[in-house]
Design an enzyme around this catalytic site. Structure first.
Site, PDB file in Angstrom:
ATOM      1  N   HIS A 147       5.190  55.953  70.710  1.00  0.00           N
ATOM      2  CA  HIS A 147       5.932  55.871  69.449  1.00  0.00           C
ATOM      3  C   HIS A 147       7.379  55.417  69.651  1.00  0.00           C
ATOM      4  CE1 HIS A 147       3.281  57.453  66.201  1.00  0.00           C
ATOM      5  NE2 HIS A 147       2.562  57.780  67.268  1.00  0.00           N
ATOM      6  N   HIS A 207       3.015  59.559  79.662  1.00  0.00           N
ATOM      7  CA  HIS A 207       2.753  59.898  78.267  1.00  0.00           C
ATOM      8  C   HIS A 207       1.280  59.774  77.914  1.00  0.00           C
ATOM      9  CE1 HIS A 207       3.275  60.566  74.044  1.00  0.00           C
ATOM     10  NE2 HIS A 207       2.528  59.497  73.814  1.00  0.00           N
TER      11      HIS A 207
END
Length: 626
Positions: A229, A283
């Site tokens: 993101h 991540h």
């Protein structure tokens, strides 16, 4: 005549009550499990736009000669880093004036620990930091990030322990809870924040500013990894860009440019060395093509978005094979997931349509090759806030509790230098006390957002579903066996859900089977103005998320408006197939573009455009409110 009813002993009565309660609890657990799976699958489905956008961007580049000059220029700019000189000029804090009526927190002089505490207190009370001070923080953090290698190397011999924080997604309450319970970051209290600091929540700006201040204060004990993101193309859809527009409406474009640049400078992973273990914190995950030597040496700030490939160093429109491999490896790091069925090998992530699914054997090969003990990753919401997979060689940690109004726990990890295993810390902030709610209320609170999203996806694919239902209904009875209906739902919607469990919420049935057309009876697209060509409208609805991305790409000044000509360019590439227009012509495109200009002022408003596709319940009370 009076008939005496049989009586039960106290033990028998208690046993019946216990059995009824257990049965009730089992039904509740089954429903909650189904709804949780629905929530998780729809979270995946909402991100399938990424691969579509990559394909569309390549299509746009090929057609660049026939596009409007403004669109062609913006496409080129979108794949480039922000020009350094212009970025420094437009976001120079010394050139920004603080208005006399500003009552928020101020930063005078160097950033100190007291600055950190003062900002926390201000953000707790809903104050918004002035853009002058935002730029002041971001430029100091940017200077540090630019000096870092592509990964953080962390030795716990000197730090003694570390906290590992997963996705926060703009949820300030979770971040402050973590700091309150475990201490503020410091030289003697290190943290890794494993990406996805922004989007979804209401305080992405405050969350990322606090993390940047922590990095400025303690660059040797605060470590930031990039998440999927931290990408302005993603942030344009999931809330961060809207939050910037709302909080900094007069200064939004320079700030968005500055964040775009900073995201590109975030390290791609962290390597943690303990006395007994060596951990890699990423991540998303890995794939069979990950080459850490290559990852460690690439120019990371070239990759401003995973949705739009960078410009080729060769000067060509397409990346070279080596450049494309590099680009795909970063996608895998940020977007991949452990295979949900623990299948061996590596395959395309069919649920996100970007990144990979990696199996336990891929994990083992990777760990052996690079001498790691475990992969710690985030990227997926988990009911307990964490989850072990791949024989406990992969640990997922997710730190945003009650994510998207759900009921998951958040979690963080503490790892001490001398310990073999992590200490998992779970929590909830502002959680609803489910034990005090009625059975119906529990299900309603937990289900509604997920079911509403599912209804939207069903209506988007209405024609395809109806066509397949009728094809399988060989005798025209308007009925299908539940198993056949379930298979069709999975195949058409591309979401593997427990449809049999969910069917009572979606469709009616009788002794003959599922009445499949009843699934569409209660819902319709809300704005009849755009029903002039249902085929085109349904195609557009399927491309809605992609349209939002492209709209934001073209809307360079983030005004919320683009021209009908620019909109028409995008529609042509979306709706025209490679060798067949599928019944769509220039007149259709012109008609649609004109219809989207609601005020006839030569501008198309993204919010009014999206409202045109809203799904409405055509009855006063529908299934979701029962």
């Amino acid at each position: 005549m009076i008939t005496r009813l049989p009586t039960l002993s106290a033990d028998e009565s208690a046993s019946k009550i216990q059995n009824a309660f257990r049965s009730h609890q089992a039904r509740l657990s089954l429903k909650n499990q189904a709804v949780w799976q629905l929530h998780e699958k729809l979270e995946y489905a909402s991100e399938q736009t990424q691969a579509k956008l990559k394909d569309m961007f390549e299509k746009l580049l090929k057609a660049s000669d026939s596009l409007s000059p403004s669109v062609a220029k913006l496409l080129k700019k979108a794949r480039l880093s922000v020009e350094e000189r212009e970025l420094l000029r437009s976001t120079n804090p010394d050139s920004i004036t603080v208005e006399a009526n500003y009552r928020g927190p101020r930063i005078e002089g160097p950033i100190t620990r007291q600055t950190f505490v003062d900002l926390i207190k201000a953000f707790q009370h809903g104050q918004v930091l002035h853009e002058k001070y935002v730029c002041h923080i971001l430029h100091q953090a940017r200077a540090i990030l630019k000096t870092l290698p592509n990964y953080n190397r962390i030795d716990l011999f000197t730090l003694h322990h570390i906290y590992i924080v997963g996705d926060l997604h703009g949820q300030l309450a979770d971040l402050l809870h973590i700091f309150n319970a475990n201490g503020l970051p410091g030289i003697d209290n290190p943290y890794i924040f494993n990406g996805d600091f922004i989007d979804r929540g209401e305080n992405s700006v405050e969350v990322i500013l606090l993390l940047m201040v922590a990095l400025i204060l303690y660059p040797s004990s605060v470590f930031l990894n990039r998440g999927n993101h931290e990408d302005m193309m993603v942030a344009a859809q999931y809330g961060f860009q809207d939050e910037i527009n709302q909080k900094y409406c007069t200064y939004k474009t320079p700030l968005l440019d500055l964040f775009k640049d900073i995201f590109g400078w975030l390290p791609l992973y962290s390597s943690v060395h303990t006395e007994k273990s060596k951990l890699i914190i990423i991540h998303g995950g890995i794939s069979d093509r990950i080459n850490l030597e290559k990852i460690n040496s690439l120019q990371r700030n070239r990759y401003v978005s995973m949705e739009i490939p960078p410009e080729s160093k060769s000067g060509g429109k397409q990346l070279t094979a080596d450049e494309d491999d590099e680009y795909c490896q970063i996608q895998d790091l940020l977007w991949s997931d452990p295979d949900p069925y623990s299948r061996k090998g590596c395959r395309n992530n069919s649920e996100r349509n970007i990144g990979s699914f990696f199996g336990p054997n891929i994990t083992q090969k990777f760990l052996s090759k690079y001498n790691y003990s475990m992969i710690i990753r985030s990227h997926q919401v988990k009911q307990k806030g964490y989850e072990y997979t791949h024989d406990e060689k992969v640990l997922t940690v997710f730190s945003a509790s009650n994510y998207c109004n759900g009921f998951n726990w958040g979690a963080i990890i503490r790892w001490d230098y001398k310990e073999q295993d992590p200490w998992l810390i779970s929590y909830k902030t502002e959680a609803v006390n489910m034990k005090k709610l009625s059975f119906n209320k529990q299900i309603t609170l937990f289900e509604d957002p997920a079911y509403q999203s599912l209804v939207e996806k069903i209506m988007t694919n209405k024609s395809s579903l109806q066509k397949e239902f009728e094809k399988r209904d060989r005798y025209g009875t308007s009925h299908l066996p539940s198993k056949v209906w379930s298979e069709i739902m999975t195949n058409i919607l591309q979401i593997d859900l427990p449809w049999i469990t969910l069917r009572s919420k979606l469709v009616q049935e009788d002794k003959q089977g599922i009445l499949y057309n009843t699934m569409f009876d209660e819902y319709a697209r809300d704005n009849m103005k755009f029903q002039f060509n249902s085929g085109i409208m349904e195609d557009l609805y399927m491309w809605k998320d992609l349209l939002i991305r492209l709209f934001n790409l073209i809307d360079q000044d983030h005004s919320g408006f683009i021209s009908p000509n620019e909109f028409s360019d995008v529609l042509k590439l979306l709706l025209y197939h490679d060798n067949d227009t599928d019944g769509i012509n220039e007149a259709n495109i012109a008609e649609l573009s004109s219809a989207m200009d609601l005020d006839k002022n030569g501008r198309i408003d993204i919010n009014e455009f999206l409202e045109s596709f809203r799904i409405a319940n055509v009855k006063k009370s529908g299934k979701l409110n029962d």
